[in-house]
Design a protein around this motif. Sequence first.
Motif, mmCIF file in Angstrom:
data_model
loop_
_atom_site.group_PDB
_atom_site.id
_atom_site.type_symbol
_atom_site.label_atom_id
_atom_site.label_comp_id
_atom_site.label_asym_id
_atom_site.label_seq_id
_atom_site.Cartn_x
_atom_site.Cartn_y
_atom_site.Cartn_z
ATOM 1 N N LYS A 63 -0.528 -0.739 18.480
ATOM 2 C CA LYS A 63 -0.651 -2.013 18.577
ATOM 3 C C LYS A 63 0.803 -2.893 18.719
ATOM 4 C CE LYS A 63 -4.970 -3.530 19.214
ATOM 5 N NZ LYS A 63 -5.518 -4.103 20.554
ATOM 6 N N GLY A 64 1.665 -1.977 18.261
ATOM 7 C CA GLY A 64 3.106 -2.440 18.094
ATOM 8 C C GLY A 64 3.591 -2.951 17.002
ATOM 9 N N PHE A 65 2.890 -2.879 15.809
ATOM 10 C CA PHE A 65 3.287 -3.522 14.541
ATOM 11 C C PHE A 65 4.544 -2.387 14.048
ATOM 12 C CE2 PHE A 65 -0.929 -5.510 14.774
ATOM 13 C CZ PHE A 65 -0.489 -6.849 14.979
ATOM 14 N N LEU A 66 5.351 -3.087 13.434
ATOM 15 C CA LEU A 66 6.309 -2.231 12.352
ATOM 16 C C LEU A 66 5.837 -1.475 11.484
ATOM 17 C CD1 LEU A 66 9.303 -4.763 12.673
ATOM 18 C CD2 LEU A 66 8.868 -2.712 14.227
ATOM 19 N N MET A 67 6.400 -0.170 10.988
ATOM 20 C CA MET A 67 5.671 0.530 9.982
ATOM 21 C C MET A 67 5.853 -0.239 8.526
ATOM 22 S SD MET A 67 3.905 2.931 9.412
ATOM 23 C CE MET A 67 4.092 3.888 11.147
ATOM 24 N N ASP A 68 6.843 -0.830 8.240
ATOM 25 C CA ASP A 68 7.061 -1.665 7.177
ATOM 26 C C ASP A 68 5.853 -2.606 6.779
ATOM 27 O OD1 ASP A 68 9.475 -0.059 6.255
ATOM 28 O OD2 ASP A 68 10.654 -1.492 6.753
ATOM 29 N N ASP A 69 5.871 -3.402 7.862
ATOM 30 C CA ASP A 69 4.604 -4.353 7.965
ATOM 31 C C ASP A 69 3.181 -3.614 7.693
ATOM 32 O OD1 ASP A 69 6.622 -6.299 8.283
ATOM 33 O OD2 ASP A 69 6.324 -6.225 10.647
ATOM 34 N N ILE A 70 3.107 -2.570 8.415
ATOM 35 C CA ILE A 70 1.916 -1.793 8.532
ATOM 36 C C ILE A 70 1.515 -1.333 7.061
ATOM 37 C CG2 ILE A 70 0.672 0.331 9.059
ATOM 38 C CD1 ILE A 70 1.912 -0.027 11.670
ATOM 39 N N THR A 71 2.574 -0.751 6.137
ATOM 40 C CA THR A 71 2.488 -0.372 4.828
ATOM 41 C C THR A 71 2.151 -1.502 3.947
ATOM 42 O OG1 THR A 71 3.953 1.270 5.210
ATOM 43 C CG2 THR A 71 3.614 0.783 3.053
ATOM 44 N N SER A 72 2.758 -2.773 4.018
ATOM 45 C CA SER A 72 2.238 -3.886 3.237
ATOM 46 C C SER A 72 0.909 -4.276 3.450
ATOM 47 C CB SER A 72 3.569 -5.095 3.839
ATOM 48 O OG SER A 72 4.563 -4.750 3.337
ATOM 49 N N ALA A 73 0.577 -4.398 4.904
ATOM 50 C CA ALA A 73 -0.732 -4.778 5.344
ATOM 51 C C ALA A 73 -1.877 -3.840 4.534
ATOM 52 C CB ALA A 73 -0.961 -4.792 6.714
ATOM 53 N N LEU A 74 -1.562 -2.652 4.624
ATOM 54 C CA LEU A 74 -2.627 -1.598 4.012
ATOM 55 C C LEU A 74 -2.508 -1.932 2.447
ATOM 56 C CD1 LEU A 74 -2.136 1.621 6.195
ATOM 57 C CD2 LEU A 74 -3.989 -0.007 6.133
ATOM 58 N N GLU A 75 -1.332 -2.105 1.890
ATOM 59 C CA GLU A 75 -1.424 -2.439 0.501
ATOM 60 C C GLU A 75 -2.167 -3.569 0.046
ATOM 61 O OE1 GLU A 75 2.637 -2.647 -0.566
ATOM 62 O OE2 GLU A 75 3.165 -0.337 -0.525
ATOM 63 N N ARG A 76 -2.211 -4.694 0.614
ATOM 64 C CA ARG A 76 -2.821 -5.757 0.453
ATOM 65 C C ARG A 76 -4.382 -5.494 0.639
ATOM 66 N NH1 ARG A 76 1.850 -8.208 3.519
ATOM 67 N NH2 ARG A 76 0.443 -7.964 5.455
ATOM 68 N N LEU A 77 -4.765 -4.670 1.565
ATOM 69 C CA LEU A 77 -6.270 -4.428 1.882
ATOM 70 C C LEU A 77 -6.878 -3.582 0.909
ATOM 71 C CD1 LEU A 77 -6.447 -3.441 5.761
ATOM 72 C CD2 LEU A 77 -7.541 -5.225 4.558
#
Length: 222
Positions: free
Chosen positions: A205-219
């Motif tokens: 979807k074009g999200f940056l890897m750092d942002d993906i990692t943070s989002a998964l941590e929140r999940l």
Amino acid sequence: MIRILLSKLRLADDLSKLHSRALNYLAHNLRTVYEVRTKLAEIADDPDAIDQVIAQLADQRLVDDGKYAESYVRTVVREEKNGPDWIRQHLKDKHVNSDDIEAALDRYFPADEVIRIGVGVAQKQLKSHHNDSAKMAINKTKNLLMRRGFPYSDLDQVMDQIDTDGMVEQDQELIDKVAEKYWRKYAKLDHYEQQQKTKQALFRKGFLMDDITSALERLSEG
């Protein structure tokens, strides 16, 4: 003698009919020399006769590739949808020579207008990608600009004139929403596979890897 005279009369009659057909073809739209020649070739198999009619039309200023190019460039600029490379390709397809094309572009589509129209096209395109990440939306917009004929060398200048800060700020809220969607989609997988599948989907979807990692941590914490 009579035979020669009759032959000349037939030729004159043929040229007159061919000229009339050309006039009918030119009645409603400007045409390039190539277009007129192609049209006449459908109804006559005498290249010399066609050349004579083309020459006559040129003398009458009814066909002029330079004027055609100028008219076409002005029309495209008024529409504010396409760039100079798009125009170049269209005119080349009509067999307009490069000198006429570049002269028309220089006169009616200067560099500042290319940027101005490019910015307008980009702004409209970005609005249609409000569900994409900022990176994805910007990349899609640049791709559209290139397809529309805006030079690659102008893309950064176009995008620099558009405020995308708000899109970047919205990315965290957006990524959380999208991540949750994929997290639920892969809920039947084991935890590791669920994370990997969700990560891959977000990356596409074009999200940056750092942002993906943070989002998964929140999940995971949720």
